[in-house]
Design a protein around this motif. Structure first.
Motif, PDB file in Angstrom:
ATOM      1  N   PHE A   1       0.760  -1.284   0.066  1.00  0.00           N
ATOM      2  CA  PHE A   1      -0.120  -0.062   0.006  1.00  0.00           C
ATOM      3  C   PHE A   1       0.782   1.152  -0.034  1.00  0.00           C
ATOM      4  O   PHE A   1       0.735   2.116  -0.940  1.00  0.00           O
ATOM      5  N   HIS A   2       1.788   1.442   0.965  1.00  0.00           N
ATOM      6  CA  HIS A   2       2.640   2.578   0.941  1.00  0.00           C
ATOM      7  C   HIS A   2       3.676   2.499  -0.172  1.00  0.00           C
ATOM      8  O   HIS A   2       3.991   3.620  -0.525  1.00  0.00           O
ATOM      9  N   PHE A   3       4.080   1.241  -0.389  1.00  0.00           N
ATOM     10  CA  PHE A   3       4.926   1.491  -1.789  1.00  0.00           C
ATOM     11  C   PHE A   3       4.366   2.193  -2.954  1.00  0.00           C
ATOM     12  O   PHE A   3       4.972   2.849  -3.865  1.00  0.00           O
ATOM     13  N   LYS A   4       2.800   1.712  -3.166  1.00  0.00           N
ATOM     14  CA  LYS A   4       2.455   2.298  -4.390  1.00  0.00           C
ATOM     15  C   LYS A   4       2.211   3.798  -4.008  1.00  0.00           C
ATOM     16  O   LYS A   4       2.532   4.666  -5.013  1.00  0.00           O
ATOM     17  N   LYS A   5       1.875   4.372  -2.882  1.00  0.00           N
ATOM     18  CA  LYS A   5       2.046   5.695  -2.383  1.00  0.00           C
ATOM     19  C   LYS A   5       3.340   6.402  -2.679  1.00  0.00           C
ATOM     20  O   LYS A   5       3.382   7.396  -3.388  1.00  0.00           O
ATOM     21  N   TRP A   6       4.134   5.687  -2.517  1.00  0.00           N
ATOM     22  CA  TRP A   6       5.627   6.171  -2.868  1.00  0.00           C
ATOM     23  C   TRP A   6       5.930   6.254  -4.067  1.00  0.00           C
ATOM     24  O   TRP A   6       6.467   7.397  -4.781  1.00  0.00           O
ATOM     25  N   ARG A   7       5.751   5.466  -4.949  1.00  0.00           N
ATOM     26  CA  ARG A   7       5.603   5.505  -6.501  1.00  0.00           C
ATOM     27  C   ARG A   7       5.019   6.689  -6.932  1.00  0.00           C
ATOM     28  O   ARG A   7       5.478   7.357  -7.869  1.00  0.00           O
ATOM     29  N   GLN A   8       3.801   6.885  -6.425  1.00  0.00           N
ATOM     30  CA  GLN A   8       2.981   8.061  -6.970  1.00  0.00           C
ATOM     31  C   GLN A   8       3.482   9.633  -6.460  1.00  0.00           C
ATOM     32  O   GLN A   8       2.919  10.380  -6.702  1.00  0.00           O
ATOM     33  N   GLY A   9       4.477   9.443  -5.850  1.00  0.00           N
ATOM     34  CA  GLY A   9       5.133  10.831  -5.059  1.00  0.00           C
ATOM     35  C   GLY A   9       4.286  11.167  -3.876  1.00  0.00           C
ATOM     36  O   GLY A   9       4.386  12.327  -3.576  1.00  0.00           O
ATOM     37  N   GLU A  10       3.353  10.420  -3.373  1.00  0.00           N
ATOM     38  CA  GLU A  10       2.547  11.088  -2.136  1.00  0.00           C
ATOM     39  C   GLU A  10       3.423  10.811  -0.925  1.00  0.00           C
ATOM     40  O   GLU A  10       2.880  11.507   0.118  1.00  0.00           O
ATOM     41  N   LEU A  11       4.625   9.883  -0.873  1.00  0.00           N
ATOM     42  CA  LEU A  11       5.525  10.019   0.340  1.00  0.00           C
ATOM     43  C   LEU A  11       6.533  10.868   0.142  1.00  0.00           C
ATOM     44  O   LEU A  11       6.921  11.160  -0.718  1.00  0.00           O
ATOM     45  N   PRO A  12       7.106  11.186   1.343  1.00  0.00           N
ATOM     46  CA  PRO A  12       8.320  12.243   1.262  1.00  0.00           C
ATOM     47  C   PRO A  12       9.620  11.540   0.721  1.00  0.00           C
ATOM     48  O   PRO A  12      10.181  12.424  -0.207  1.00  0.00           O
ATOM     49  N   HIS A  13       9.742  10.307   0.317  1.00  0.00           N
ATOM     50  CA  HIS A  13      10.937   9.592  -0.393  1.00  0.00           C
ATOM     51  C   HIS A  13      10.383   9.905  -1.832  1.00  0.00           C
ATOM     52  O   HIS A  13       9.366   9.174  -2.086  1.00  0.00           O
ATOM     53  N   SER A  14      11.133  10.345  -2.550  1.00  0.00           N
ATOM     54  CA  SER A  14      10.525  10.465  -4.136  1.00  0.00           C
ATOM     55  C   SER A  14      11.472   9.589  -4.775  1.00  0.00           C
ATOM     56  O   SER A  14      12.448   8.907  -4.538  1.00  0.00           O
ATOM     57  N   ARG A  15      11.034   9.350  -6.145  1.00  0.00           N
ATOM     58  CA  ARG A  15      11.563   8.387  -7.057  1.00  0.00           C
ATOM     59  C   ARG A  15      12.870   8.868  -7.553  1.00  0.00           C
ATOM     60  O   ARG A  15      13.645   8.040  -8.262  1.00  0.00           O
ATOM     61  N   TYR A  16      13.078  10.137  -7.433  1.00  0.00           N
ATOM     62  CA  TYR A  16      14.463  10.644  -8.052  1.00  0.00           C
ATOM     63  C   TYR A  16      14.988  11.636  -7.101  1.00  0.00           C
ATOM     64  O   TYR A  16      14.527  12.005  -6.017  1.00  0.00           O
ATOM     65  N   ARG A  17      16.099  12.059  -7.263  1.00  0.00           N
ATOM     66  CA  ARG A  17      16.997  12.944  -6.534  1.00  0.00           C
ATOM     67  C   ARG A  17      16.450  14.304  -6.782  1.00  0.00           C
ATOM     68  O   ARG A  17      15.764  15.040  -7.771  1.00  0.00           O
ATOM     69  N   THR A  18      16.073  14.902  -5.556  1.00  0.00           N
ATOM     70  CA  THR A  18      15.353  16.193  -5.561  1.00  0.00           C
ATOM     71  C   THR A  18      16.418  17.408  -5.293  1.00  0.00           C
ATOM     72  O   THR A  18      17.434  17.008  -4.656  1.00  0.00           O
ATOM     73  N   CYS A  19      15.857  18.525  -5.518  1.00  0.00           N
ATOM     74  CA  CYS A  19      16.561  19.706  -5.039  1.00  0.00           C
ATOM     75  C   CYS A  19      16.986  19.880  -3.678  1.00  0.00           C
ATOM     76  O   CYS A  19      16.506  19.368  -2.783  1.00  0.00           O
ATOM     77  N   SER A  20      18.367  20.071  -3.518  1.00  0.00           N
ATOM     78  CA  SER A  20      18.951  20.216  -2.111  1.00  0.00           C
ATOM     79  C   SER A  20      18.587  21.444  -1.225  1.00  0.00           C
ATOM     80  O   SER A  20      18.688  21.609  -0.128  1.00  0.00           O
ATOM     81  N   LYS A  21      17.684  22.138  -2.008  1.00  0.00           N
ATOM     82  CA  LYS A  21      17.198  23.467  -1.224  1.00  0.00           C
ATOM     83  C   LYS A  21      16.060  23.030  -0.421  1.00  0.00           C
ATOM     84  O   LYS A  21      15.325  22.313  -0.908  1.00  0.00           O
ATOM     85  N   PRO A  22      16.277  23.613   0.819  1.00  0.00           N
ATOM     86  CA  PRO A  22      15.016  23.421   1.879  1.00  0.00           C
ATOM     87  C   PRO A  22      13.519  23.421   1.346  1.00  0.00           C
ATOM     88  O   PRO A  22      13.230  24.412   0.319  1.00  0.00           O
ATOM     89  N   ASP A  23      12.660  22.438   1.423  1.00  0.00           N
ATOM     90  CA  ASP A  23      11.045  22.614   1.005  1.00  0.00           C
ATOM     91  C   ASP A  23      11.096  22.529  -0.449  1.00  0.00           C
ATOM     92  O   ASP A  23      10.164  22.870  -1.051  1.00  0.00           O
ATOM     93  N   CYS A  24      12.001  22.249  -1.268  1.00  0.00           N
ATOM     94  CA  CYS A  24      12.056  22.087  -2.655  1.00  0.00           C
ATOM     95  C   CYS A  24      11.913  20.608  -3.039  1.00  0.00           C
ATOM     96  O   CYS A  24      13.020  19.834  -3.096  1.00  0.00           O
ATOM     97  N   ARG A  25      10.839  20.095  -3.607  1.00  0.00           N
ATOM     98  CA  ARG A  25      11.092  18.605  -4.074  1.00  0.00           C
ATOM     99  C   ARG A  25      10.835  18.439  -5.485  1.00  0.00           C
ATOM    100  O   ARG A  25      10.589  17.175  -6.000  1.00  0.00           O
ATOM    101  N   VAL A  26      11.538  19.263  -6.373  1.00  0.00           N
ATOM    102  CA  VAL A  26      11.511  19.173  -7.765  1.00  0.00           C
ATOM    103  C   VAL A  26      12.980  18.319  -8.052  1.00  0.00           C
ATOM    104  O   VAL A  26      14.077  18.474  -7.421  1.00  0.00           O
ATOM    105  N   LYS A  27      12.758  17.803  -9.195  1.00  0.00           N
ATOM    106  CA  LYS A  27      13.792  16.837  -9.663  1.00  0.00           C
ATOM    107  C   LYS A  27      15.044  17.716 -10.084  1.00  0.00           C
ATOM    108  O   LYS A  27      14.956  18.826 -10.647  1.00  0.00           O
ATOM    109  N   THR A  28      16.310  17.219  -9.673  1.00  0.00           N
ATOM    110  CA  THR A  28      17.513  17.948  -9.959  1.00  0.00           C
ATOM    111  C   THR A  28      17.908  17.954 -11.394  1.00  0.00           C
ATOM    112  O   THR A  28      17.709  17.026 -12.117  1.00  0.00           O
ATOM    113  N   SER A  29      18.701  18.976 -11.817  1.00  0.00           N
ATOM    114  CA  SER A  29      19.239  18.865 -13.256  1.00  0.00           C
ATOM    115  C   SER A  29      20.548  19.041 -13.015  1.00  0.00           C
ATOM    116  O   SER A  29      21.236  18.156 -13.838  1.00  0.00           O
TER     117      SER A  29
END
Length: 89
Positions: A41-69
């Protein structure tokens, strides 16, 4: 010729890993571990991005969860950081 009977599964069986001994790491969840330390159940939520751990690396700035470039930053924060440095030089 005798025909072998085929048994087909209608749904994919959700089988717990580790023999059901490990539990999901989400606080308060007691379902057995399935993948990435989450239950199905939670793995499915994780894949959809509903949990704090994302599927990709996120921006290192606080409160920014956008994919890094580049350089561990999203495009917006990268432009803010490095364009200031270029303008000052």
């Amino acid at each position: 010729m005798a025909e072998a009977q085929k048994t087909t599964l209608k749904k994919w069986p959700r089988v717990a890993k580790a023999g059901g001994k490990k539990a999901c790491t989400v606080e308060g969840c007691k379902r057995p571990y399935r993948a990435k330390s989450y239950c199905f159940f939670h793995f499915k939520k994780w894949r959809q991005g509903e949990l704090p751990h994302s599927r990709y690396r996120t921006c290192s700035k606080p409160d920014c969860r956008v994919k890094t470039s580049k350089a561990g930053l999203c495009e917006k924060h990268y432009a803010e950081t490095y364009k200031k440095a270029d303008a000052a030089a």
